[in-house]
Scaffold this motif. Structure first.
Motif, PDB file in Angstrom:
ATOM      1  N   GLN A   1       0.840  -1.195   0.000  1.00  0.00           N
ATOM      2  CA  GLN A   1       0.000   0.000   0.000  1.00  0.00           C
ATOM      3  C   GLN A   1       0.882   1.254   0.000  1.00  0.00           C
ATOM      4  OE1 GLN A   1      -3.141   0.303  -0.513  1.00  0.00           O
ATOM      5  NE2 GLN A   1      -2.932   2.545  -0.321  1.00  0.00           N
ATOM      6  N   TYR A   2       1.913   1.213   0.839  1.00  0.00           N
ATOM      7  CA  TYR A   2       2.797   2.362   0.954  1.00  0.00           C
ATOM      8  C   TYR A   2       3.529   2.623  -0.365  1.00  0.00           C
ATOM      9  CZ  TYR A   2       6.222   5.636   2.683  1.00  0.00           C
ATOM     10  OH  TYR A   2       6.976   6.769   2.859  1.00  0.00           O
ATOM     11  N   ILE A   3       4.012   1.541  -0.967  1.00  0.00           N
ATOM     12  CA  ILE A   3       4.745   1.679  -2.231  1.00  0.00           C
ATOM     13  C   ILE A   3       3.834   2.305  -3.287  1.00  0.00           C
ATOM     14  CG2 ILE A   3       5.843   0.371  -4.109  1.00  0.00           C
ATOM     15  CD1 ILE A   3       6.914  -1.542  -1.915  1.00  0.00           C
ATOM     16  N   LYS A   4       2.590   1.896  -3.272  1.00  0.00           N
ATOM     17  CA  LYS A   4       1.624   2.450  -4.229  1.00  0.00           C
ATOM     18  C   LYS A   4       1.484   3.960  -4.025  1.00  0.00           C
ATOM     19  CE  LYS A   4      -2.906   1.452  -5.738  1.00  0.00           C
ATOM     20  NZ  LYS A   4      -4.149   1.264  -5.011  1.00  0.00           N
ATOM     21  N   GLU A   5       1.353   4.338  -2.774  1.00  0.00           N
ATOM     22  CA  GLU A   5       1.225   5.770  -2.459  1.00  0.00           C
ATOM     23  C   GLU A   5       2.460   6.541  -2.900  1.00  0.00           C
ATOM     24  OE1 GLU A   5       0.332   6.810   1.686  1.00  0.00           O
ATOM     25  OE2 GLU A   5      -0.946   5.015   1.689  1.00  0.00           O
ATOM     26  N   PHE A   6       3.602   5.887  -2.801  1.00  0.00           N
ATOM     27  CA  PHE A   6       4.854   6.541  -3.154  1.00  0.00           C
ATOM     28  C   PHE A   6       4.972   6.716  -4.668  1.00  0.00           C
ATOM     29  CE2 PHE A   6       9.327   6.562  -4.320  1.00  0.00           C
ATOM     30  CZ  PHE A   6       9.881   7.436  -3.404  1.00  0.00           C
TER      31      PHE A   6
END
Ligand code: MN
Length: 745
Positions: A225-230
């Motif tokens: 999820q975090y990578i997607k946001e990044f």
């Protein structure tokens, strides 16, 4: 040997499908001849191994097929190597001879198979690791493919180690992390190196390995999820550049996470750089650098960079060929994220190393780094002065493996030396003669000591004097193998010259006694327990042994045939002390009839003279092994003891299997490192109370130091087994003022 089950129909199908799979991974266009030869080598291997099975029970032939597939898929090797991989165990384990292989497949293939067979033989023999390593490297300079295939062989063996007995697993793991992982690193086989280290850890420290693997799995969703946001805010802008690219976020290896946990002493939850984001662009070579920087510019427009973390391995690649642009930026929620930017070509080299590099030979702007490296390996190997142990030491410390510094000659030519290299190393790197006659050194126009450690960007100027000579002290001022070897050989030469005087004196004396020179010298060397004639001459020249001593210690005897010989005088003088080479002691067995705590090689441990190593303080329940020392009997070490790798790799033949037996009442020492918040006096009292009254454990020693509101303490506990230790660790971790509790390795 037990009757071997013949290969059944379903296994036959398994073998055939493994082979078809292998052919599919040979992407390059193969000539008809290659195809025929691969088929031929496959059939020969199937036939030769038809009566063998692996420890796991599966047909042996699946192993060479798997090794060949690793060569094709993960290293990127071509048809010749595939044939050799299929045949790699044939000469050693079956009736097929090297000559047959030469007739069938030609000299090149026979040579590679021979190299592989010899490497295996080296490892099976109980020869010291250093000697083995030398063999690995000499095959490497002959044909790099031997070592690359060996890497694949080792990888498949590591992947399928489960069926092996525990002590063999430990030995193979030690050797892998000691020799193969650094070599894989040096050859740029990044993926394989990473997998080696993960697999080694899985064997030496299975609990921690599983723990990290589990935590990684648990945090997978939130990480993605975090990578997607990044990535999201980046993608739109990157699309605008109009080049093909891919962007992915990938978790780091378990081994490297473990390293972080150890080095930073923070819990798993606080490691934020568990993953890196990689941007790979697909552009022609001449646009690579420009486009990579363009990407960098976009990334840092969206996320704030941390300037000190920018690394440009594109302008100056690492010595193993690695090219990439690295930066760390502050992502959403203020977390640090490492971003790696590179081209398709750079990525292939970064992951697969040598063979990929080969493929792009002449394409890159950089000189052939492997040639240069192989040259330096060759140089060390060819040095007759270097003995095997010294050689391994040099090789490992001298950082043919490690990172490097970039320095400049007065003309501005760049020289690359291993990190830690000194100004004197630089002198020898320029030219042997410059090294020999190095009188003084200026770095950036200031005089520096010869042992000055070079830093990136230094400009080094060597001042020579023809009367200057290397001395013993110089050895302490260099780190590179070349400089060390040259200084040593110059010292030997110097010794030989000095010895000439001794030799002349001795010759005169022996002539006057009318005895045979050669025979007498042999006798004297033996008598004084020296190793060579040169040593005797030198000792006489420096008057460690005087001609007078010799005359006193010996008499001349005339034999019946009239010849005259030197013989020892009846009252011999004390001799020069000798250094006796260390040999492992015999294991002493004692009568023992109690209940054993340990089984050593399957026998009750108490009948041996064993003790627990205090470098790692094993506790009942730890993974352990026994090591036969030269003078202190057997020592029991933890499998993940920092010394263990070294011991197992270098003295595998002294390692014995050790297992715990049912619980006894013995106690063991375990050291814990504790950090926490120092909220005023009384920390020690409070901790001691927690441990002794609340947990009911005995404290053997306790030391603590505090600074700026934090404290760090080392505490030695007496525990009965690992369960009790784990309980204590968990209980301590739950205390309010404690931040971390780790067992000292
Ligand atoms: Mn093999």
């Amino acid at each position: 040997m037990a009757e071997v089950l013949a290969i059944n129909e379903s296994e036959k199908r398994l073998i055939q499908s493994a082979y078809r799979d292998l052919l599919k991974s040979m992407k390059t266009d193969m000539s008809t001849e290659d195809k025929i030869n691969i088929r031929k080598s496959y059939e020969l291997a199937v036939e030769a191994h038809s009566k063998q099975r692996r420890k796991s029970g599966e047909p042996y032939i699946l192993h060479p097929i798997a090794v060949a597939k690793i060569c094709a898929d993960e290293i990127g090797l071509g048809p010749t190597a595939i044939i050799c991989a299929l045949l790699h165990d044939v000469v050693e384990d079956t009736d097929v001879t090297l000559e047959e292989i030469r007739v069938e497949f030609g000299l090149r293939i026979a040579k590679i198979v021979d190299g592989l067979t010899k490497l295996d033989a080296a490892y099976n023999a109980e020869s010291p690791q250093a000697e083995n390593f030398r063999k690995v490297l000499s095959t490497l300079v002959d044909d790099v493919r031997v070592v690359l295939i060996k890497m694949a062989d080792r990888l498949h063996n590591m992947r399928t180690l489960g069926a092996m007995p525990r002590h063999k697993q430990l030995k193979i793991a030690a050797e892998t992390s000691y020799v193969y992982a650094p070599l894989a690193h040096r050859l740029g086989l990044h993926k394989i190196k990473t997998e080696y280290l993960d697999l080694c850890m899985k064997i030496t420290d299975p609990d921690t390995y599983k723990d990290i693997a589990r935590k990684l799995a648990e945090t997978k969703r939130s990480r993605e999820q975090y990578i997607k946001e990044f990535i999201e805010p980046l993608s739109e802008k990157l699309d605008g550049v109009g080049v093909l690219y891919t962007i992915v976020g990938r978790p780091k290896s378990i081994f490297s996470i473990w390293n972080k946990l150890k080095n930073k002493k923070v819990p798993f939850e606080e490691i934020y750089d568990l993953f890196a984001v990689r941007i790979i662009v697909d552009v022609p070579v001449d646009q690579e650098k420009l486009v990579c920087w363009q990407m960098y510019s976009i990334v840092t427009d969206v996320h704030t960079p941390i300037p000190e973390r920018l690394k440009d391995w594109i302008t100056t690649p690492k010595s193993n060929g690695y090219e990439s642009l690295h930066t760390t930026v502050i992502g959403p929620k203020g977390r640090y994220v490492e971003v790696q930017i590179r081209s398709q070509r750079m990525d292939e080299i970064a992951e697969r190393g040598f063979a990929a590099h080969w493929k792009y030979k002449g394409v890159s702007r950089h000189p052939d780094i492997y040639e240069r490296w192989l040259d330096s390996v060759r140089e060390i190997l060819e040095d007759p002065e270097s003995d095997a142990v010294e050689f391994l030491g040099d090789f490992k410390s001298n950082n043919l493996f490690q990172e490097e510094v970039f320095v400049y000659t007065p003309n501005g030519d760049m020289r690359i030396l291993p990190k830690g290299a000194t100004a004197l190393d630089f002198a020898f790197n320029i030219h042997t003669d410059i090294g020999y006659h190095c009188k003084a050194i200026k770095v950036n126009n200031k005089m520096v000591p010869m042992g000055y450690q070079l830093r990136n960007g230094d400009q080094v100027h060597i001042i020579t004097n023809k009367n200057q000579r290397p001395s013993e002290d110089w050895l302490k001022m260099v780190v590179t193998g070349k400089a060390r070897a040259k200084i040593r050989s110059s010292m030997k030469e110097e010794r030989r010259k000095v010895g000439e005087i001794g030799k002349e004196g001795l010759q005169r004396k022996l002539n006057s006694l009318k005895v045979d020179f050669e025979e007498s010298v042999e006798l004297l060397v033996k008598y004084y327990k020296l190793t060579s004639h040169a040593d005797l001459y030198y000792a006489i020249a420096t008057e460690d042994i005087s001609i007078g001593d010799i005359v006193k210690a010996f008499e001349v005897e005339t034999f019946t045939d009239g010849s005259r010989h030197l013989v020892e005088a009846t009252e011999p003088l004390p001799v020069v002390p000798v250094v006796v080479e260390e040999k492992p002691a015999k294991i002493r067995k004692q009568k023992y009839t109690g209940k054993p705590r340990l089984l050593i090689n399957g026998e009750p441990g108490e009948q041996f003279d064993y003790s627990f190593a205090n470098c790692c303080n094993p506790v009942q329940g730890d993974q352990v092994f026994a090591f036969l020392t030269s003078n202190a009997g057997l020592k029991i070490h933890r499998a993940n003891c920092p010394n263990a790798m070294n011991l197992i790799a270098n003295y595998g033949y002294r390692v014995m299997k050790a297992d715990w037996v049912a619980t006894t009442n013995s106690t063991f020492v375990a050291d814990l490192m504790i950090t926490g918040i120092d909220d005023g006096p009384g920390v020690i009292e409070r901790l001691s109370r927690n441990i002794s009254s609340d947990l009911g454990l005995n404290i053997r020693s306790f030391s603590i130091e505090g600074e700026g509101g934090f404290f760090q303490g080392k505490i030695s506990l007496l525990v009965r087994n690992t369960d009790q230790l784990q309980m204590a660790i968990r209980a301590l971790q739950n205390l309010d003022h404690i931040s971390t509790v780790t067992r000292v390795e």
